[in-house]
Design a protein around this motif. Sequence first.
Motif, PDB file in Angstrom:
ATOM      1  N   ARG B 293       0.859  -1.191   0.000  1.00  0.00           N
ATOM      2  CA  ARG B 293       0.000   0.000   0.000  1.00  0.00           C
ATOM      3  C   ARG B 293       0.892   1.237   0.000  1.00  0.00           C
ATOM      4  N   CYS B 294       0.899   1.934  -1.126  1.00  0.00           N
ATOM      5  CA  CYS B 294       1.942   2.935  -1.378  1.00  0.00           C
ATOM      6  C   CYS B 294       1.414   4.351  -1.478  1.00  0.00           C
ATOM      7  N   ASP B 295       2.295   5.320  -1.167  1.00  0.00           N
ATOM      8  CA  ASP B 295       1.990   6.701  -1.548  1.00  0.00           C
ATOM      9  C   ASP B 295       2.271   6.821  -3.051  1.00  0.00           C
ATOM     10  N   ALA B 296       1.955   7.977  -3.629  1.00  0.00           N
ATOM     11  CA  ALA B 296       2.001   8.110  -5.096  1.00  0.00           C
ATOM     12  C   ALA B 296       3.389   7.842  -5.663  1.00  0.00           C
ATOM     13  N   GLU B 297       4.415   8.382  -5.005  1.00  0.00           N
ATOM     14  CA  GLU B 297       5.776   8.226  -5.531  1.00  0.00           C
ATOM     15  C   GLU B 297       6.243   6.775  -5.490  1.00  0.00           C
ATOM     16  N   ALA B 298       5.990   6.110  -4.393  1.00  0.00           N
ATOM     17  CA  ALA B 298       6.394   4.703  -4.281  1.00  0.00           C
ATOM     18  C   ALA B 298       5.625   3.874  -5.302  1.00  0.00           C
ATOM     19  N   LYS B 299       4.360   4.203  -5.457  1.00  0.00           N
ATOM     20  CA  LYS B 299       3.520   3.460  -6.402  1.00  0.00           C
ATOM     21  C   LYS B 299       4.090   3.530  -7.816  1.00  0.00           C
ATOM     22  N   ALA B 300       4.555   4.725  -8.195  1.00  0.00           N
ATOM     23  CA  ALA B 300       5.091   4.906  -9.541  1.00  0.00           C
ATOM     24  C   ALA B 300       6.294   4.000  -9.785  1.00  0.00           C
ATOM     25  N   LEU B 301       7.106   3.807  -8.750  1.00  0.00           N
ATOM     26  CA  LEU B 301       8.315   2.988  -8.909  1.00  0.00           C
ATOM     27  C   LEU B 301       8.024   1.493  -8.825  1.00  0.00           C
ATOM     28  N   ILE B 302       6.951   1.128  -8.086  1.00  0.00           N
ATOM     29  CA  ILE B 302       6.671  -0.296  -7.857  1.00  0.00           C
ATOM     30  C   ILE B 302       5.717  -0.861  -8.895  1.00  0.00           C
ATOM     31  N   SER B 303       4.818  -0.057  -9.395  1.00  0.00           N
ATOM     32  CA  SER B 303       3.793  -0.543 -10.330  1.00  0.00           C
ATOM     33  C   SER B 303       4.366  -1.367 -11.497  1.00  0.00           C
ATOM     34  N   PRO B 304       5.466  -0.906 -12.104  1.00  0.00           N
ATOM     35  CA  PRO B 304       5.997  -1.702 -13.224  1.00  0.00           C
ATOM     36  C   PRO B 304       6.431  -3.109 -12.804  1.00  0.00           C
ATOM     37  N   ILE B 305       6.811  -3.278 -11.526  1.00  0.00           N
ATOM     38  CA  ILE B 305       7.325  -4.569 -11.042  1.00  0.00           C
ATOM     39  C   ILE B 305       6.186  -5.489 -10.621  1.00  0.00           C
ATOM     40  N   ALA B 306       5.231  -4.936  -9.888  1.00  0.00           N
ATOM     41  CA  ALA B 306       4.190  -5.788  -9.282  1.00  0.00           C
ATOM     42  C   ALA B 306       2.835  -5.103  -9.367  1.00  0.00           C
ATOM     43  N   PRO B 307       2.334  -4.903 -10.587  1.00  0.00           N
ATOM     44  CA  PRO B 307       1.104  -4.123 -10.756  1.00  0.00           C
ATOM     45  C   PRO B 307      -0.078  -4.679  -9.965  1.00  0.00           C
ATOM     46  N   ALA B 308      -0.144  -6.009  -9.829  1.00  0.00           N
ATOM     47  CA  ALA B 308      -1.317  -6.615  -9.189  1.00  0.00           C
ATOM     48  C   ALA B 308      -1.330  -6.403  -7.686  1.00  0.00           C
ATOM     49  N   LEU B 309      -0.164  -6.161  -7.105  1.00  0.00           N
ATOM     50  CA  LEU B 309      -0.087  -6.116  -5.641  1.00  0.00           C
ATOM     51  C   LEU B 309       0.054  -4.696  -5.090  1.00  0.00           C
ATOM     52  N   VAL B 310       0.028  -3.702  -5.946  1.00  0.00           N
ATOM     53  CA  VAL B 310       0.158  -2.312  -5.491  1.00  0.00           C
ATOM     54  C   VAL B 310      -1.214  -1.694  -5.266  1.00  0.00           C
ATOM     55  N   LYS B 311      -1.369  -1.011  -4.132  1.00  0.00           N
ATOM     56  CA  LYS B 311      -2.608  -0.276  -3.864  1.00  0.00           C
ATOM     57  C   LYS B 311      -2.258   1.104  -3.343  1.00  0.00           C
ATOM     58  N   ASP B 312      -3.216   2.013  -3.367  1.00  0.00           N
ATOM     59  CA  ASP B 312      -2.994   3.339  -2.784  1.00  0.00           C
ATOM     60  C   ASP B 312      -3.152   3.261  -1.266  1.00  0.00           C
ATOM     61  N   ILE B 329       4.091   1.535   2.236  1.00  0.00           N
ATOM     62  CA  ILE B 329       5.380   2.038   1.741  1.00  0.00           C
ATOM     63  C   ILE B 329       5.258   3.524   1.419  1.00  0.00           C
ATOM     64  N   LYS B 330       6.232   4.291   1.913  1.00  0.00           N
ATOM     65  CA  LYS B 330       6.163   5.744   1.728  1.00  0.00           C
ATOM     66  C   LYS B 330       7.551   6.308   1.476  1.00  0.00           C
ATOM     67  N   LEU B 331       7.651   7.244   0.553  1.00  0.00           N
ATOM     68  CA  LEU B 331       8.914   7.939   0.337  1.00  0.00           C
ATOM     69  C   LEU B 331       8.997   9.148   1.268  1.00  0.00           C
ATOM     70  N   VAL B 332      10.198   9.408   1.784  1.00  0.00           N
ATOM     71  CA  VAL B 332      10.401  10.575   2.640  1.00  0.00           C
ATOM     72  C   VAL B 332      11.627  11.332   2.151  1.00  0.00           C
ATOM     73  N   ALA B 333      11.705  12.618   2.524  1.00  0.00           N
ATOM     74  CA  ALA B 333      12.826  13.447   2.078  1.00  0.00           C
ATOM     75  C   ALA B 333      14.133  12.925   2.673  1.00  0.00           C
ATOM     76  N   GLY B 334      14.063  12.443   3.905  1.00  0.00           N
ATOM     77  CA  GLY B 334      15.287  11.971   4.556  1.00  0.00           C
ATOM     78  C   GLY B 334      15.022  11.686   6.019  1.00  0.00           C
ATOM     79  N   LEU B 335      16.095  11.740   6.818  1.00  0.00           N
ATOM     80  CA  LEU B 335      16.032  11.343   8.211  1.00  0.00           C
ATOM     81  C   LEU B 335      14.957  12.085   9.021  1.00  0.00           C
ATOM     82  N   ASP B 336      14.905  13.394   8.885  1.00  0.00           N
ATOM     83  CA  ASP B 336      13.954  14.170   9.700  1.00  0.00           C
ATOM     84  C   ASP B 336      12.521  13.717   9.466  1.00  0.00           C
ATOM     85  N   GLU B 337      12.164  13.568   8.195  1.00  0.00           N
ATOM     86  CA  GLU B 337      10.784  13.170   7.897  1.00  0.00           C
ATOM     87  C   GLU B 337      10.524  11.738   8.372  1.00  0.00           C
TER      88      GLU B 337
END
Lengths: 426, 426
Positions: B293-312, B329-337
Amino acid sequence: MNALNVAEYMQTLGLQARQASAAMARADAATRNKALRTLAALLRANAASLQTDNEKDLARAATSSLSAPMVDRLKLTPKIIETVAQGCEQLAAMPDIIGEISGLQQQPSGIRVGRMRVPLGVFGMIYESRPNVTIEAASLSIKSGNACILRGGSEAIDSNKALGRLVQQALAESGLPAEAVQLVQTTDREAVGQLIAMPQHVDVIIPRGGKGLIERISRDAKVPVIKHLDGNCHVYVDDPCDIDMAVRVADNAKTQKYSPCNAIEGLLVARASAQAFLPKIAAVFAAKGVEMRCDAEAKALISPIAPALVKDATEQDWFEEYLAPVISIKLVAGLDEAIAHINHYSSHHTDAIITRDHMHAQRFLREVDSASVMVNASPRFADGFEFGLGAEIGISTDKFHARGPVGLEGLTSLKWVVLGNGELRS
Amino acid sequence: MNALNVAEYMQTLGLQARQASAAMARADAATRNKALRTLAALLRANAASLQTDNEKDLARAATSSLSAPMVDRLKLTPKIIETVAQGCEQLAAMPDIIGEISGLQQQPSGIRVGRMRVPLGVFGMIYESRPNVTIEAASLSIKSGNACILRGGSEAIDSNKALGRLVQQALAESGLPAEAVQLVQTTDREAVGQLIAMPQHVDVIIPRGGKGLIERISRDAKVPVIKHLDGNCHVYVDDPCDIDMAVRVADNAKTQKYSPCNAIEGLLVARASAQAFLPKIAAVFAAKGVEMRCDAEAKALISPIAPALVKDATEQDWFEEYLAPVISIKLVAGLDEAIAHINHYSSHHTDAIITRDHMHAQRFLREVDSASVMVNASPRFADGFEFGLGAEIGISTDKFHARGPVGLEGLTSLKWVVLGNGELRS
């Protein structure tokens, strides 16, 4: 403020405290110590204006039903201001315990596991009368890397507000969030109800005051409470023992001051020591006007010395915390009966044995289920400063988390740290 | 039993436990270790009859609505009996911590002050399903010098009664009071209500079970609770990091087992590491059928690999403890976030960073407010055995008293000991 506004106000304090606590936990020791030294300087520089604010509380107290000792405890004299300023400087000079990692050991899997001392987060403190407690609590909070919300008594509100402003100034001047120490600005009782029931913002409550207040708070709180109920402390005069030492310690433990929680309320005497000990201590107590509530055997030995001050003890006397020139006295067969009596009747605060017998000393230390157990020393020593903690936020009669005098350590928690190199669980 | 009888029965158990706890606190290590070794021998000698009693529970379970995994957890196989017997022997071989005095230092007054480790007194434990927990709790109680009252689930009552008899036999044969470990013999729910509300007899409650049970007990208990709520654990993949290590650890942390509380539910990835890391871990998860279950950025990177298992992912996903092949799964700017996200959404159980940056590692350890914080290791290691505690009674998500895996130390308290030579307080 009406009840709704109080609830909103307390939620705001809570949220601000929670946010400030993260910055406090992150702050290095030098910054926290700087805030403490700045606070000491501000207290001295503002001694005159603090006394002006304190006058407002004293003027109100003069027209109220407050007892003379209570009014006395309200006073912010130059001497008291200097003492709390020195207390801040002493805390600043103490070693820092936050971030310390202990017991780091490699495990069979390859990971290294230890424990790091970290602040608890946010504590709420509820107290009465003495405004210097505001500075003691604030400074311990700063040193231990916590944030706190302080709720003093309405009788000291003007003094506390003035002190609270200086604490926030010291924090801000040191680059720390002013909200790390917040004084509740309303005297509305609803504020206490809110403070003890917001686990999302407050991690622990520390009440200081009468037993009724503390029982009420413990019952209603939605977070842990570091509580100090009563202090029914004992001296047990064993056989064999140094009788003169027993007299000196029992005298000190009862009469050096009557009001502290670590003054004794009960005296137990091994039957074989009674003849040598009781007439001597009875003469001392009689000279100081201490009423002695005795079982039949003790009464028989004491009556000839101090007939006017001897009374029959009732079952309730063994439970009583007099905080006054009254003491209960009972003869026991020996160590076993003394330990059984203490574990049944004492408030598990502080109990001492006076003995020459090494095995008795060891058993007393091990088997008496009190926060502080002593051999050949006065229970009056049960105190954070006397125990070398540097400062105390209170004395806990709980077994859980912190027991006895609570210093910096009691305001912290240990979290596990694991250092690995990519190890996997199999 | 009716409710009145249950109340009386529990009061009797409580009184007996309180009396037994004094004898246990007094007992020397050799005696307590003997009881543990005797218990191990009795378990082995009675393996056949234990299985006969276990059959009764299993027969009842077969006709009930119990799920297959629950029935499975009920089984007392010869292997499980041998494992718990070995556990008793391992505890017996461990160093004794009761009576240990630490930090004894002389104070300016002349008194020497230190702290002695002592049992808490009586703990009550409430648990479900697995009957081997009965032996684990009983043996930890014996080793730590406590008394305990054990309340297992009704589904395991026959197995638990049989095990309880062996524990009491082992205690009696070693000269210890059989009442030091008592199993509640009734399955009446009222017994739990009584157990958690007798502070005069029970010092602490340890519930093990679902979040609902634990919240209910925490709300109603009149004594402290060592509680384990949920385990929403995270791995944060930092930049820079060893990408292959990050893949191995994230895989282990999520898929080695799905049901434990220390399996991760959330994966945070530094934006600069995402391109290298996400496709690799997505391929691993996809091969194992893990829903992402991904945020938009993670989804964009994972969808090509596992389209059936990705959700928002929704906001609720960041809070979720799936205990299943699902991960957020979520992308963050770095340590602080990453730290801010974890401190806001995690359950403060166990969180790990995968990093090559020393400063980031230090900050993560210090600032993440969880019971266990890890660098370059799998959160699955958060466990009493893996941490070297020898055994665990549970994992605490509280900050107060015991935090993280709770072993013998968490079942003890430190009392102050003072050794004097007649010193007086001045």
